[in-house]
Motif scaffolding. Structure first.
Motif, mmCIF file in Angstrom:
data_model
loop_
_atom_site.group_PDB
_atom_site.id
_atom_site.type_symbol
_atom_site.label_atom_id
_atom_site.label_comp_id
_atom_site.label_asym_id
_atom_site.label_seq_id
_atom_site.Cartn_x
_atom_site.Cartn_y
_atom_site.Cartn_z
ATOM 1 N N ASP A 48 21.672 32.995 38.988
ATOM 2 C CA ASP A 48 21.390 31.555 38.955
ATOM 3 C C ASP A 48 21.619 30.873 40.302
ATOM 4 O OD1 ASP A 48 20.775 31.793 36.281
ATOM 5 O OD2 ASP A 48 22.759 31.190 35.583
ATOM 6 N N GLY A 49 22.144 31.635 41.272
ATOM 7 C CA GLY A 49 22.374 31.065 42.590
ATOM 8 C C GLY A 49 23.668 30.292 42.724
ATOM 9 N N LEU A 50 24.563 30.394 41.735
ATOM 10 C CA LEU A 50 25.851 29.702 41.806
ATOM 11 C C LEU A 50 26.815 30.421 42.748
ATOM 12 C CD1 LEU A 50 26.392 28.793 38.036
ATOM 13 C CD2 LEU A 50 25.584 27.307 39.885
ATOM 14 N N LEU A 51 26.638 31.726 42.887
ATOM 15 C CA LEU A 51 27.428 32.526 43.817
ATOM 16 C C LEU A 51 26.481 33.253 44.768
ATOM 17 C CD1 LEU A 51 30.036 34.200 41.422
ATOM 18 C CD2 LEU A 51 30.403 32.226 42.903
ATOM 19 N N THR A 52 26.961 33.495 45.984
ATOM 20 C CA THR A 52 26.167 34.250 46.955
ATOM 21 C C THR A 52 26.578 35.723 46.936
ATOM 22 O OG1 THR A 52 27.732 33.987 48.786
ATOM 23 C CG2 THR A 52 26.130 32.202 48.429
ATOM 24 N N ILE A 53 25.800 36.553 47.594
ATOM 25 C CA ILE A 53 26.152 37.969 47.697
ATOM 26 C C ILE A 53 27.477 38.120 48.449
ATOM 27 C CG2 ILE A 53 25.472 40.177 48.706
ATOM 28 C CD1 ILE A 53 22.599 39.502 48.117
ATOM 29 N N ALA A 90 30.159 37.696 46.039
ATOM 30 C CA ALA A 90 30.220 38.857 45.142
ATOM 31 C C ALA A 90 30.921 40.039 45.812
ATOM 32 C CB ALA A 90 28.813 39.252 44.710
ATOM 33 N N LYS A 91 30.640 40.274 47.084
ATOM 34 C CA LYS A 91 31.284 41.381 47.805
ATOM 35 C C LYS A 91 32.791 41.176 47.860
ATOM 36 C CE LYS A 91 27.395 42.706 50.759
ATOM 37 N NZ LYS A 91 26.875 42.762 52.153
ATOM 38 N N ALA A 92 33.208 39.943 48.087
ATOM 39 C CA ALA A 92 34.644 39.655 48.133
ATOM 40 C C ALA A 92 35.279 39.863 46.761
ATOM 41 C CB ALA A 92 34.871 38.221 48.613
ATOM 42 N N ILE A 93 34.590 39.445 45.714
ATOM 43 C CA ILE A 93 35.102 39.618 44.350
ATOM 44 C C ILE A 93 35.248 41.097 44.013
ATOM 45 C CG2 ILE A 93 34.535 39.294 41.905
ATOM 46 C CD1 ILE A 93 33.253 36.619 42.705
ATOM 47 N N LEU A 94 34.326 41.913 44.499
ATOM 48 C CA LEU A 94 34.356 43.352 44.216
ATOM 49 C C LEU A 94 35.569 44.049 44.835
ATOM 50 C CD1 LEU A 94 30.576 44.268 44.543
ATOM 51 C CD2 LEU A 94 32.016 44.723 42.551
ATOM 52 N N ASP A 126 38.434 43.308 35.946
ATOM 53 C CA ASP A 126 37.553 42.200 35.565
ATOM 54 C C ASP A 126 38.313 40.883 35.396
ATOM 55 O OD1 ASP A 126 35.338 43.765 35.741
ATOM 56 O OD2 ASP A 126 35.017 43.983 33.579
ATOM 57 N N PRO A 127 39.512 40.874 34.778
ATOM 58 C CA PRO A 127 40.249 39.607 34.684
ATOM 59 C C PRO A 127 40.513 38.984 36.060
ATOM 60 C CG PRO A 127 41.161 41.182 33.146
ATOM 61 C CD PRO A 127 40.182 41.940 33.993
ATOM 62 N N GLU A 128 40.886 39.811 37.027
ATOM 63 C CA GLU A 128 41.128 39.304 38.383
ATOM 64 C C GLU A 128 39.831 38.747 38.977
ATOM 65 O OE1 GLU A 128 44.699 42.191 40.057
ATOM 66 O OE2 GLU A 128 42.619 42.881 40.169
ATOM 67 N N LEU A 154 39.071 34.797 40.035
ATOM 68 C CA LEU A 154 38.619 34.390 41.366
ATOM 69 C C LEU A 154 37.275 33.678 41.276
ATOM 70 C CD1 LEU A 154 38.922 34.274 44.381
ATOM 71 C CD2 LEU A 154 38.099 36.643 44.534
ATOM 72 N N ARG A 155 36.418 34.131 40.395
ATOM 73 C CA ARG A 155 35.121 33.463 40.183
ATOM 74 C C ARG A 155 35.324 32.004 39.794
ATOM 75 N NH1 ARG A 155 33.069 30.445 35.784
ATOM 76 N NH2 ARG A 155 30.812 30.328 36.073
ATOM 77 N N ASP A 156 36.248 31.757 38.867
ATOM 78 C CA ASP A 156 36.526 30.387 38.430
ATOM 79 C C ASP A 156 37.030 29.535 39.593
ATOM 80 O OD1 ASP A 156 35.754 31.049 35.880
ATOM 81 O OD2 ASP A 156 37.799 31.349 35.124
ATOM 82 N N GLN A 157 37.874 30.125 40.438
ATOM 83 C CA GLN A 157 38.403 29.391 41.594
ATOM 84 C C GLN A 157 37.281 29.032 42.570
ATOM 85 O OE1 GLN A 157 41.328 32.238 42.896
ATOM 86 N NE2 GLN A 157 42.996 31.236 41.799
ATOM 87 N N ILE A 158 36.351 29.961 42.746
ATOM 88 C CA ILE A 158 35.217 29.716 43.651
ATOM 89 C C ILE A 158 34.373 28.551 43.141
ATOM 90 C CG2 ILE A 158 33.075 30.670 44.591
ATOM 91 C CD1 ILE A 158 34.408 33.455 44.325
ATOM 92 N N ILE A 159 34.041 28.595 41.844
ATOM 93 C CA ILE A 159 33.188 27.565 41.248
ATOM 94 C C ILE A 159 33.893 26.208 41.247
ATOM 95 C CG2 ILE A 159 31.988 26.827 39.154
ATOM 96 C CD1 ILE A 159 30.666 29.214 40.483
ATOM 97 N N ASN A 160 35.156 26.184 40.810
ATOM 98 C CA ASN A 160 35.886 24.917 40.658
ATOM 99 C C ASN A 160 36.256 24.276 41.994
ATOM 100 O OD1 ASN A 160 35.776 25.208 37.875
ATOM 101 N ND2 ASN A 160 37.734 26.283 37.776
ATOM 102 N N SER A 161 36.488 25.119 43.011
ATOM 103 C CA SER A 161 36.935 24.590 44.306
ATOM 104 C C SER A 161 35.856 24.651 45.383
ATOM 105 C CB SER A 161 38.177 25.356 44.794
ATOM 106 O OG SER A 161 39.209 25.323 43.828
ATOM 107 N N ALA A 162 34.664 25.112 45.003
ATOM 108 C CA ALA A 162 33.557 25.239 45.975
ATOM 109 C C ALA A 162 34.004 26.039 47.199
ATOM 110 C CB ALA A 162 33.037 23.869 46.387
ATOM 111 N N MET A 163 34.658 27.191 46.925
ATOM 112 C CA MET A 163 35.199 28.015 48.004
ATOM 113 C C MET A 163 34.092 28.652 48.822
ATOM 114 S SD MET A 163 38.323 29.854 45.917
ATOM 115 C CE MET A 163 38.587 31.074 47.196
ATOM 116 N N SER A 164 34.302 28.712 50.137
ATOM 117 C CA SER A 164 33.366 29.407 51.017
ATOM 118 C C SER A 164 33.569 30.911 50.892
ATOM 119 C CB SER A 164 33.590 28.981 52.470
ATOM 120 O OG SER A 164 34.856 29.459 52.921
#
Length: 280
Positions: A179-184, A187-191, A196-198, A202-212
């Motif tokens: 959907d374009g809410l996260l960039t590649i 995703a690489k950083a999340i990997l 999966d819980p971790e 982190l995904r929630d933190q990215i979305i809620n805080s607009a993390m770079s």
């Protein structure tokens, strides 16, 4: 062998040169006006999401200038199946036009997915998850290695490997990528996180805080640093034996290869002399 070479050249093997170039080369391929209602979407279309607004814009362009680049279809028993050009076909259909310029090709089912994938990659139409799923499907269908797949779709092997790694992410994160809410980069950083819980946290933190991406990488590193390192059972036994024999605290720190450091703690000069005598 001919088919493999053609696929290696991507759409250049399917799409004819421009009319002027073709005339000069004496190699002009016939383009036919095919009934729109006799064409069905490809079973092997790797693209799942179609931007309706973009198709409307394309339809407006076609209405003004016509279809500049013909679609490619394969002849079937009761009509035609798309090989390349689904967006153009959808746009023409939305205009209510009865026919569309098309090149009719003989395409084996085993080649259809590869051609559809190459077409979308060259036109940069796929989102990261669609591309990764198409890579995986093509590898299974053709029994390709990552190296072989990369060569056939015009990508580097690391690019293919990184794309396939995205499929290890939780579904929620894959949806965000699509959907374009996260960039590649996100995703690489999340990997870099193991569970999966971790990753979802982190995904929630990215979305809620607009993390770079940089902030996401720093966050992921801080999580991994906090994790206790796995204990080497053999080294732990050696450490306990040394502490018992020396009656002092001992720490063993393994390093790269087979090297390492042993730290022996002492409380005074007399204690140090005692340890030296025991070792000596």
């Amino acid at each position: 062998m001919t088919t493999r070479k053609a696929l290696g050249r991507g759409l250049d093997a399917l799409i004819p040169p421009k009319r002027e170039e073709a005339k000069e080369a004496g190699d002009f391929e016939k383009i036919e006006n095919v009934p729109v209602d006799q064409i069905v979407a490809s079973r092997y279309q790797p693209r799942i999401v179609f931007n309706e607004e973009a198709i409307k814009e394309l339809a407006n362009s076609i209405k003004e200038k016509g279809v500049i680049q013909p679609i490619i279809v394969a002849k079937k028993h009761n009509g035609y199946e798309l090989v390349a050009g689904e967006r153009r076909w959808r746009a023409v259909r939305s205009l209510g036009q009865k026919t569309i310029p098309a090149i009719i090709k003989v395409v084996r089912d085993s080649d259809a997915l590869e051609l559809a994938l190459i077409e979308n990659i060259q036109r940069e139409n796929l989102n990261p998850i669609e591309e990764a799923n198409a890579f995986l499907r093509l590898m299974k269908q053709r029994a390709f290695t990552q190296e072989e797949l990369a060569k056939n779709v015009g990508k580097s092997r690391p690019a293919v490997a990184n794309a396939l790694r995205l499929l290890k992410l939780p579904d929620k994160i894959k949806d965000d990528l699509a959907d374009g809410l996260l960039t590649i980069g996100h995703a690489k950083a999340i990997l870099a996180l193991d569970t999966d819980p971790e990753r979802l946290k982190l995904r929630d933190q990215i979305i809620n805080s607009a993390m770079s991406v940089r902030e996401t990488e720093q966050n992921a590193r801080s999580v991994t640093k906090k994790k206790p390192q796995p204990v080497d059972i053999f080294l732990e036994k050696v450490r306990i034996d040394l502490e018992r024999k020396l009656a002092s605290k001992v720490a063993i720190k393994p390093r790269a290869g087979k090297r390492g450091v042993i730290n022996i703690h002492y409380t005074s000069v007399d204690d140090l002399n005692r340890i030296i005598e025991l070792i000596g």
